[in-house]
Design a protein around this motif. Structure first.
Motif, PDB file in Angstrom:
ATOM      1  N   PHE A 171       0.683  -1.131  -0.063  1.00  0.00           N
ATOM      2  CA  PHE A 171       0.024   0.109   0.050  1.00  0.00           C
ATOM      3  C   PHE A 171       0.862   1.054  -0.155  1.00  0.00           C
ATOM      4  CE2 PHE A 171      -2.147  -3.381   2.236  1.00  0.00           C
ATOM      5  CZ  PHE A 171      -3.394  -3.448   1.539  1.00  0.00           C
ATOM      6  N   SER A 172       0.542   2.326  -0.574  1.00  0.00           N
ATOM      7  CA  SER A 172       1.202   3.686  -0.718  1.00  0.00           C
ATOM      8  C   SER A 172      -0.009   4.520  -0.355  1.00  0.00           C
ATOM      9  CB  SER A 172       1.693   3.832  -2.025  1.00  0.00           C
ATOM     10  OG  SER A 172       2.313   5.285  -1.738  1.00  0.00           O
ATOM     11  N   LEU A 173       0.068   5.123   1.053  1.00  0.00           N
ATOM     12  CA  LEU A 173      -1.187   5.738   1.377  1.00  0.00           C
ATOM     13  C   LEU A 173      -0.912   7.427   1.696  1.00  0.00           C
ATOM     14  CD1 LEU A 173      -2.298   3.167   3.696  1.00  0.00           C
ATOM     15  CD2 LEU A 173      -3.311   3.614   1.568  1.00  0.00           C
ATOM     16  N   VAL A 219       2.273   9.966   9.573  1.00  0.00           N
ATOM     17  CA  VAL A 219       3.614   9.077   9.179  1.00  0.00           C
ATOM     18  C   VAL A 219       4.292   9.115   7.888  1.00  0.00           C
ATOM     19  CG1 VAL A 219       2.742   7.355  11.118  1.00  0.00           C
ATOM     20  CG2 VAL A 219       1.772   7.130   8.804  1.00  0.00           C
ATOM     21  N   GLY A 220       3.691  10.183   7.152  1.00  0.00           N
ATOM     22  CA  GLY A 220       4.479  10.497   5.917  1.00  0.00           C
ATOM     23  C   GLY A 220       5.926  10.476   5.858  1.00  0.00           C
ATOM     24  N   GLY A 221       6.606   9.851   5.069  1.00  0.00           N
ATOM     25  CA  GLY A 221       7.995   9.743   4.833  1.00  0.00           C
ATOM     26  C   GLY A 221       8.436   8.391   5.502  1.00  0.00           C
ATOM     27  N   LEU A 222       7.357   7.470   6.018  1.00  0.00           N
ATOM     28  CA  LEU A 222       7.908   6.228   6.483  1.00  0.00           C
ATOM     29  C   LEU A 222       7.712   4.960   5.903  1.00  0.00           C
ATOM     30  CD1 LEU A 222       7.258   7.312  10.219  1.00  0.00           C
ATOM     31  CD2 LEU A 222       9.319   7.314   9.193  1.00  0.00           C
ATOM     32  N   ARG A 223       8.269   3.976   5.996  1.00  0.00           N
ATOM     33  CA  ARG A 223       7.894   2.633   5.531  1.00  0.00           C
ATOM     34  C   ARG A 223       7.682   1.726   6.595  1.00  0.00           C
ATOM     35  NH1 ARG A 223       7.587  -0.993   1.454  1.00  0.00           N
ATOM     36  NH2 ARG A 223       8.852  -2.935   1.701  1.00  0.00           N
ATOM     37  N   PHE A 224       6.437   1.117   6.577  1.00  0.00           N
ATOM     38  CA  PHE A 224       6.170   0.026   7.486  1.00  0.00           C
ATOM     39  C   PHE A 224       6.445  -1.363   6.928  1.00  0.00           C
ATOM     40  CE2 PHE A 224       4.599   3.878   9.184  1.00  0.00           C
ATOM     41  CZ  PHE A 224       4.894   3.842  10.743  1.00  0.00           C
ATOM     42  N   GLU A 228       0.623  12.923   6.378  1.00  0.00           N
ATOM     43  CA  GLU A 228       1.320  14.310   6.619  1.00  0.00           C
ATOM     44  C   GLU A 228       2.640  13.738   7.052  1.00  0.00           C
ATOM     45  OE1 GLU A 228      -0.690  17.309   8.666  1.00  0.00           O
ATOM     46  OE2 GLU A 228      -2.460  16.771   8.130  1.00  0.00           O
ATOM     47  N   HIS A 229       3.536  14.593   6.733  1.00  0.00           N
ATOM     48  CA  HIS A 229       5.039  14.176   7.059  1.00  0.00           C
ATOM     49  C   HIS A 229       5.252  14.633   8.524  1.00  0.00           C
ATOM     50  CE1 HIS A 229       9.413  13.489   7.229  1.00  0.00           C
ATOM     51  NE2 HIS A 229       9.422  14.984   7.094  1.00  0.00           N
ATOM     52  N   ALA A 230       5.957  13.701   9.282  1.00  0.00           N
ATOM     53  CA  ALA A 230       6.173  13.803  10.725  1.00  0.00           C
ATOM     54  C   ALA A 230       7.668  13.898  11.289  1.00  0.00           C
ATOM     55  CB  ALA A 230       5.503  12.565  11.515  1.00  0.00           C
ATOM     56  N   THR A 246       4.039  10.419   1.652  1.00  0.00           N
ATOM     57  CA  THR A 246       3.084   8.807   1.499  1.00  0.00           C
ATOM     58  C   THR A 246       3.711   8.360   2.544  1.00  0.00           C
ATOM     59  OG1 THR A 246       4.568   8.235  -0.281  1.00  0.00           O
ATOM     60  CG2 THR A 246       2.645   9.324  -1.057  1.00  0.00           C
ATOM     61  N   CYS A 247       3.055   7.245   2.862  1.00  0.00           N
ATOM     62  CA  CYS A 247       3.679   6.280   3.882  1.00  0.00           C
ATOM     63  C   CYS A 247       3.379   4.704   3.077  1.00  0.00           C
ATOM     64  CB  CYS A 247       2.573   6.141   5.180  1.00  0.00           C
ATOM     65  SG  CYS A 247       3.168   4.819   6.138  1.00  0.00           S
ATOM     66  N   GLU A 248       4.478   3.896   2.981  1.00  0.00           N
ATOM     67  CA  GLU A 248       4.522   2.955   2.254  1.00  0.00           C
ATOM     68  C   GLU A 248       4.440   1.798   3.341  1.00  0.00           C
ATOM     69  OE1 GLU A 248       8.114   2.386  -0.059  1.00  0.00           O
ATOM     70  OE2 GLU A 248       7.276   4.287  -1.403  1.00  0.00           O
TER      71      GLU A 248
END
Length: 105
Positions: A6-8, A71-76, A11-13, A42-44
């Motif tokens: 998913f790429s959602l 959590v924008g800028g993070l990959r989980f 906002e950037h944190a 985005t958050c991946e």
């Protein structure tokens, strides 16, 4: 096993510049690996799960998580062994709390 990606929007944190881990893989549990990515809007999220056929449920839970947390800028990367949606939400919130507290694995 099923792998979902998913790429959602979120906002950037700027919560971390380091990789971290939260949780363990075990019966009914979830492991969350977090790492920074270059694009901050985005958050991946990738999900490796033993429970197949639940893409719509994952999408709903993960969209709610991205809307609730910046959590924008993070990959989980999620490694799932049958966690319920409530456990998924809890473990993801725990990972964000660890990031905010500066805990790194």
């Amino acid at each position: 096993m099923e792998q979902l990606n998913f790429s959602l929007s979120s906002e950037h944190a700027a919560l971390t510049e380091h990789d971290m881990i939260c949780g363990v893989v075990g019966s009914g549990n979830l492991e969350v690996l977090v790492s920074p990515i270059g694009h901050h809007e985005t958050c991946e999220i990738s999900v490796n799960t033993s429970a197949t056929g639940f893409k719509n449920v994952w999408y709903a839970v993960l969209t709610e998580f991205c809307n609730r947390h910046q959590v924008g800028g993070l990959r989980f990367q999620l490694n799932d062994m049958g966690a319920t949606p409530a456990v998924v939400s809890l473990r993801l919130s725990q990972a964000v709390a660890m990031l905010k507290d500066g805990e790194h694995a």
